[in-house]
Design an enzyme around this catalytic site. Structure first.
Site, PDB file in Angstrom:
ATOM      1  N   ASP B  10      -7.494  -1.878  -6.893  1.00  0.00           N
ATOM      2  CA  ASP B  10      -6.751  -2.155  -5.668  1.00  0.00           C
ATOM      3  C   ASP B  10      -7.679  -2.946  -4.749  1.00  0.00           C
ATOM      4  O   ASP B  10      -8.891  -3.008  -4.972  1.00  0.00           O
ATOM      5  CB  ASP B  10      -6.351  -0.834  -4.999  1.00  0.00           C
ATOM      6  CG  ASP B  10      -5.593  -1.049  -3.682  1.00  0.00           C
ATOM      7  OD1 ASP B  10      -4.802  -1.999  -3.595  1.00  0.00           O
ATOM      8  OD2 ASP B  10      -5.812  -0.263  -2.741  1.00  0.00           O
ATOM      9  N   SER B  11      -7.098  -3.521  -3.696  1.00  0.00           N
ATOM     10  CA  SER B  11      -7.911  -4.201  -2.696  1.00  0.00           C
ATOM     11  C   SER B  11      -8.846  -3.228  -1.978  1.00  0.00           C
ATOM     12  O   SER B  11      -9.853  -3.646  -1.430  1.00  0.00           O
ATOM     13  CB  SER B  11      -7.008  -4.869  -1.665  1.00  0.00           C
ATOM     14  OG  SER B  11      -6.213  -3.898  -1.022  1.00  0.00           O
ATOM     15  N   CYS B  73      -1.923  -2.063  -6.651  1.00  0.00           N
ATOM     16  CA  CYS B  73      -1.908  -2.804  -5.393  1.00  0.00           C
ATOM     17  C   CYS B  73      -0.623  -3.607  -5.372  1.00  0.00           C
ATOM     18  O   CYS B  73      -0.392  -4.425  -6.279  1.00  0.00           O
ATOM     19  CB  CYS B  73      -3.121  -3.734  -5.351  1.00  0.00           C
ATOM     20  SG  CYS B  73      -3.122  -4.899  -3.962  1.00  0.00           S
ATOM     21  N   GLU B 152      -5.836   2.756   7.492  1.00  0.00           N
ATOM     22  CA  GLU B 152      -7.284   2.812   7.254  1.00  0.00           C
ATOM     23  C   GLU B 152      -8.043   3.321   8.490  1.00  0.00           C
ATOM     24  O   GLU B 152      -9.180   3.743   8.393  1.00  0.00           O
ATOM     25  CB  GLU B 152      -7.817   1.445   6.803  1.00  0.00           C
ATOM     26  CG  GLU B 152      -7.199   0.990   5.488  1.00  0.00           C
ATOM     27  CD  GLU B 152      -8.210   0.745   4.366  1.00  0.00           C
ATOM     28  OE1 GLU B 152      -9.418   0.712   4.630  1.00  0.00           O
ATOM     29  OE2 GLU B 152      -7.774   0.615   3.210  1.00  0.00           O
ATOM     30  N   CYS B 186       3.694  -1.023  -1.039  1.00  0.00           N
ATOM     31  CA  CYS B 186       2.236  -1.145  -0.921  1.00  0.00           C
ATOM     32  C   CYS B 186       1.660   0.248  -1.116  1.00  0.00           C
ATOM     33  O   CYS B 186       2.192   1.230  -0.592  1.00  0.00           O
ATOM     34  CB  CYS B 186       1.890  -1.681   0.470  1.00  0.00           C
ATOM     35  SG  CYS B 186       0.154  -1.500   0.954  1.00  0.00           S
ATOM     36  N   HIS B 188      -0.740   1.737   0.083  1.00  0.00           N
ATOM     37  CA  HIS B 188      -1.198   2.456   1.284  1.00  0.00           C
ATOM     38  C   HIS B 188      -0.068   3.252   1.942  1.00  0.00           C
ATOM     39  O   HIS B 188      -0.338   4.170   2.718  1.00  0.00           O
ATOM     40  CB  HIS B 188      -1.720   1.479   2.343  1.00  0.00           C
ATOM     41  CG  HIS B 188      -3.134   1.042   2.142  1.00  0.00           C
ATOM     42  ND1 HIS B 188      -3.485   0.056   1.279  1.00  0.00           N
ATOM     43  CD2 HIS B 188      -4.296   1.471   2.724  1.00  0.00           C
ATOM     44  CE1 HIS B 188      -4.799  -0.121   1.321  1.00  0.00           C
ATOM     45  NE2 HIS B 188      -5.312   0.719   2.193  1.00  0.00           N
TER      46      HIS B 188
END
Lengths: 271, 271
Positions: B10-11, B73, B152, B186, B188
């Site tokens: 993933d990023s 991702c 984040e 996504c 996240h």
């Protein structure tokens, strides 16, 4: 007299606030700007990653024959300034020392607020330089990790509950401590000036690190007799590490003029 | 039977929601995870930059002898999936097709909401695959560029006016259009499940792309007889491109277990 251009770089768009100020002060100078839009943001990364990226940014800029480099990025200035200055034969100036000077001169109460990215605050660089100028100053610092993504998403206008809430949370401790001066230690933050000023009140003086950096660079060139002999008509070239189109669109907000068609693309990983 | 590990990347941190699901489904498998924390986020970058970064991520993972790679991702899955699948001799699976399958199966009204990064929405990949399964489906899509930086920075909890305001702004058009299914495109976004569900109401089904990707990978391995012969005790190795400490701290939020001391550092620009 030195006709060579000035190099300016930042992790992304924020450094354009420094370019705008340089242009205002020295309209005859040529400028080469690099924004590392393919790897922005820097402020949440580790010291060693920031130094590695900054070295590559400077290596690219030095493919031009420059007379001076301005680090128009609070994070790089606090974290990689000494390394870059040591490794380069031309002057490399940051935004930290000029902003620390201005803050120490401006404060009446000696209580100075400082906001920046996590890496900038962690470095302790602003505090150290403010204390070198005024050992009695109290510096109250606060990392503001959400400011850069919020600004880059256009959320910097008064009346926006999201930016006003985040500004309120980050700055409340500084306001409570009664700072009379606030250093905007990241070149993205001048776009938040109005929201920040509304929250802190009219008696708190805001010090814009990016503009102070431009002023210091202009003074250094004048002192060394290294200004261009032109007093207007300087050109500006822009380079980025991601799509030029995305940069051009946002750059107009920062600069106040249009750069469409003047932006080049760089594979910064190669430097 | 195939004892080789599964590669996951993933990023940054989001893909750990896929690792958690893989671990739950296949506790005997070894996993190698790479998070490109030195260059996160990907979702606001151009297609060509995302492809360049994704190729390097896969090149690093393939220094291990893997049996399959999961692109955990949304941005890379929508933007670089075909390139990566074509260039690699082992299967490379993304999260888009599994999530599109799930959404097309779940919807009753045929009105499907889709949220993701700017790059994911721009690609049109989710829409194309949902339409391939259900040509009558209406897909109402919305880029949510602030979700990754907010998550984040730990702003994913109900009661936080910042995340609730941003969720409300991004999702209001989808709610107004009456979607009965919402694809979290996504990896996240599962951390925002509660805030999103509170806003959309209990009748809207959330489809978690990261978890669907894990499920598809497990089915593929089972179908090909390529599962490990162990049913528990698989190991997980983690690699990142920035400081391990920062990753370890946040990873526990995503994974629900501690990874301190198990994380390696990679200079991803070299691959």
């Amino acid at each position: 007299m030195d006709p060579r251009p000035i190099g300016v770089f930042d992790s992304g768009l924020g450094g354009l606030t420094t370019v705008r100020e340089l242009r205002r002060l020295l309209p005859g100078e040529d400028i080469v700007y690099f924004g590392d839009t393919g790897r922005v943001p820097y402020g949440s990364r580790s010291r060693e990653t920031i130094i590695r990226y900054a070295r590559q940014d400077v290596a690219f800029l030095r493919t031009f024959d420059l007379k001076l480099i301005v680090i128009a990025c609070g994070t790089v200035s606090t974290t990689a300034m000494e390394v870059l200055a040591r490794e380069n034969s031309i002057p490399v100036l940051g935004v930290v020392a000029p902003a620390a000077d201005a803050a120490a001169q401006v404060t009446r109460s000696g209580k100075i607020g400082l906001i920046g990215t996590q890496a900038s605050i962690r470095s302790g660089a602003y505090e150290a330089l403010i204390h070198a100028r005024d050992p009695m100053a109290q510096v109250i610092s606060q990392p503001c990790p959400l400011f850069v993504p919020l600004v880059e998403n256009g959320r910097f206008r008064p009346g926006d509950v999201v930016i006003e809430t985040v500004v309120g949370e980050y700055l409340a401790p500084l306001k409570r401590r009664g700072v009379d001066t606030l250093v905007l230690g990241c070149t993205h933050y001048p776009l938040l000036e109005e929201v920040i000023s509304n929250f802190m009140g009219p008696d708190v003086v805001l010090v814009n690190a990016g503009a102070e950096g431009a002023r210091a660079a202009a003074e250094r060139l004048a002192f060394e007799g290294a200004l261009s002999d032109r007093t207007e008509g300087g050109g500006c070239r822009y380079f980025v590490s991601d799509r030029q189109e995305d940069f051009s669109r946002l750059a107009s907000i920062f600069l106040g003029w249009d750069v469409t068609g003047q932006v080049g693309k760089v594979d910064i990983g190669q430097y």
